[in-house]
Design an enzyme around this catalytic site. Structure first.
Site, PDB file in Angstrom:
ATOM      1  N   CYS A  77      44.583  47.886  32.254  1.00 41.70           N
ATOM      2  CA  CYS A  77      44.008  47.663  33.712  1.00 41.70           C
ATOM      3  C   CYS A  77      45.564  46.945  34.436  1.00 41.70           C
ATOM      4  CB  CYS A  77      43.904  46.230  33.250  1.00 41.70           C
ATOM      5  SG  CYS A  77      42.173  46.622  32.908  1.00 41.70           S
ATOM      6  N   GLY A  82      31.852  44.019  27.103  1.00 39.79           N
ATOM      7  CA  GLY A  82      32.997  42.781  26.990  1.00 39.79           C
ATOM      8  C   GLY A  82      33.394  42.022  28.526  1.00 39.79           C
TER       9      GLY A  82
HETATM   10  C1  LIG Z   1      40.606  41.721  24.541  1.00 45.36           C
HETATM   11  C2  LIG Z   1      39.336  42.457  25.868  1.00 45.36           C
HETATM   12  N1  LIG Z   1      38.386  42.111  26.334  1.00 45.36           N
HETATM   13  C3  LIG Z   1      37.469  42.377  26.802  1.00 45.36           C
HETATM   14  C4  LIG Z   1      37.914  43.840  27.553  1.00 45.36           C
HETATM   15  C5  LIG Z   1      36.880  43.752  28.246  1.00 45.36           C
HETATM   16  O1  LIG Z   1      35.511  45.175  27.763  1.00 45.36           O
HETATM   17  P1  LIG Z   1      34.793  46.117  28.117  1.00 45.36           P
HETATM   18  O2  LIG Z   1      35.553  47.270  28.656  1.00 45.36           O
HETATM   19  O3  LIG Z   1      33.538  45.976  27.460  1.00 45.36           O
HETATM   20  O4  LIG Z   1      34.299  45.400  29.497  1.00 45.36           O
HETATM   21  C6  LIG Z   1      38.566  44.733  27.189  1.00 45.36           C
HETATM   22  C7  LIG Z   1      38.557  45.651  27.560  1.00 45.36           C
HETATM   23  O5  LIG Z   1      39.641  46.576  27.437  1.00 45.36           O
HETATM   24  C8  LIG Z   1      39.889  43.870  25.939  1.00 45.36           C
HETATM   25  O6  LIG Z   1      40.870  44.518  25.525  1.00 45.36           O
END
Ligand SMILES: Cc1ncc(COP(=O)(O)O)c(C=O)c1O
Length: 360
Positions: free
Chosen positions: A310, A69
């Site tokens: 995070c 993501g």
């Molecule tokens: C809303 C949202 N976007 C993006 C991400 C990032 O995705 P990835 O962990 O696959 O990089 C997260 C992960 O916590 C998320 O909650």
């Protein structure tokens, strides 16, 4: 152990794991190779592309596989060449690259929702690109993306949505949302980590972030993570066929959890009245830091998060709650319970008993 941290990541589904295994063992060809092992890998990726596309009602050619993501979101924002605007509650992998581009910030109301007036006001500033998440990872609040898209499309503004948390929990249709780009992540839907996708409306010419061998229609170079992509496809197929039963189960658990929490006088459920994901409850206990609750629950074998994964490393209050007008002091009480269809009523009741033992 009780795992209530499914917005951080999910346990890989056994069926996904089985689907991935051959590509970690014997079918190790590079999809760019012309020989048979290469062709097997290539066609497995194409099957996965169809499965992912089917989950979100897109066409396979609209799917660009990425490392997750985070990369999908960075790739999307890389394609803003003018004034970028993002909401005040985006995940750091939107908020941080947006900072480098001096993005406009779109406010949310006390329920964590973007109001139509905020979009009308924004349009007057003539942004070229807007990014607003479909569902928030901390509160679970679902934005009215279709309505916002209608406002933005009228002015030809490119609209991207981060659907990482929404997909697999609520129905998501790329074609009906009216966005031009949408981000996905495999490990939030019982697939493996390190895999995701950016879905792009093919009427858009987009620029890649990574240059090299020209994989993924020249839009994402780098040898494909075949096993993870195959797993993502399987996870998407299962998310589609089981969406209704998973949704019903998660909502049942959330309803029980929240009805029990509401009996406790010191508990506040954040964004209670907004449309929310069926699996997410963010709450606080008056005068008790979320971090302390998290660590105490951990000692009892219960995994939750205090805000986003995070943010949980620092003691800073969640920017999402601050953007909703919640005080820093109250924001620090936040505890996130994010369930999956694997959780049970017994999990919820045990969780409630521990919370009650804090004398709340
Ligand atoms: C809303 C949202 N976007 C993006 C991400 C990032 O995705 P990835 O962990 O696959 O990089 C997260 C992960 O916590 C998320 O909650």
């Amino acid at each position: 152990m009780i795992y209530f941290d499914n917005n951080a990541t999910t346990q890989i589904d056994a069926r996904v794991f089985e689907a991935m295994l051959p590509f970690l063992k014997n079918m190790y060809g590079n999809p760019s190779s012309v020989h048979r092992l290469g062709r097997i890998a290539k066609s497995a990726i194409e099957v996965a592309r169809e499965q992912v596309a089917a989950l979100i009602d897109a066409s396979p050619s609209q799917i660009i596989f990425t490392s997750g993501g985070t990369e999908a979101n960075n790739l999307a924002l890389h394609n803003s060449n003018g004034l970028l605007a993002i909401s005040a509650i985006e995940h750091p992998c939107i908020a941080e690259p947006a900072k480098c581009k001096n993005a406009q910030i779109i406010p949310v109301n006390a329920d964590g929702l973007i109001e139509p007036e905020a979009i009308s006001k924004l349009i007057k500033k003539r942004p070229d690109f807007v990014s607003i998440m479909l569902a928030n990872n901390e509160t679970g609040v679902i934005q009215p993306i279709t309505e916002i898209a209608a406002q933005l499309n009228e002015h030809g503004i490119i609209f991207h949505t981060d659907a990482v948390q929404a997909v697999g929990k609520i129905p998501v249709s790329f074609s009906q949302l009216g966005v031009q780009m949408l981000s996905l992540s495999s490990h939030k839907i019982y697939g493996s980590k390190g895999c995701g996708a950016l879905v792009v409306d093919k009427s858009m010419a987009i620029n890649p972030l990574l240059l090299g061998g020209g994989q993924e229609q020249n839009l994402r170079s780098g040898t494909e993570n075949v096993a993870a992509i195959v797993g993502f496809g399987k996870a998407a197929e299962l998310a589609k066929s089981e969406l209704e039963t998973r949704h019903t189960k998660m909502l049942e658990l959330r309803t029980l959890l929240e009805s029990e929490l509401e009996k406790l006088p010191r508990v506040t459920i954040f964004a209670k009245n907004a449309p929310r994901l069926p699996n997410t409850t963010l709450f606080g206990i008056d005068k008790i830091e979320g971090e302390w609750v998290l660590l105490t629950l951990d000692k009892k074998g219960i995994c939750v998060s205090s805000g986003s994964a995070c943010a949980s490393e620092g003691q800073e209050p969640s920017p999402v709650l601050l953007a909703m007008g919640i005080s820093a002091e109250q924001a620090k009480t936040a505890i996130r319970v994010s369930s999956s269809h694997h959780n049970t009523t017994a999990d919820v009741l045990q969780f409630i008993e521990v919370i009650k033992s804090f004398g709340v």
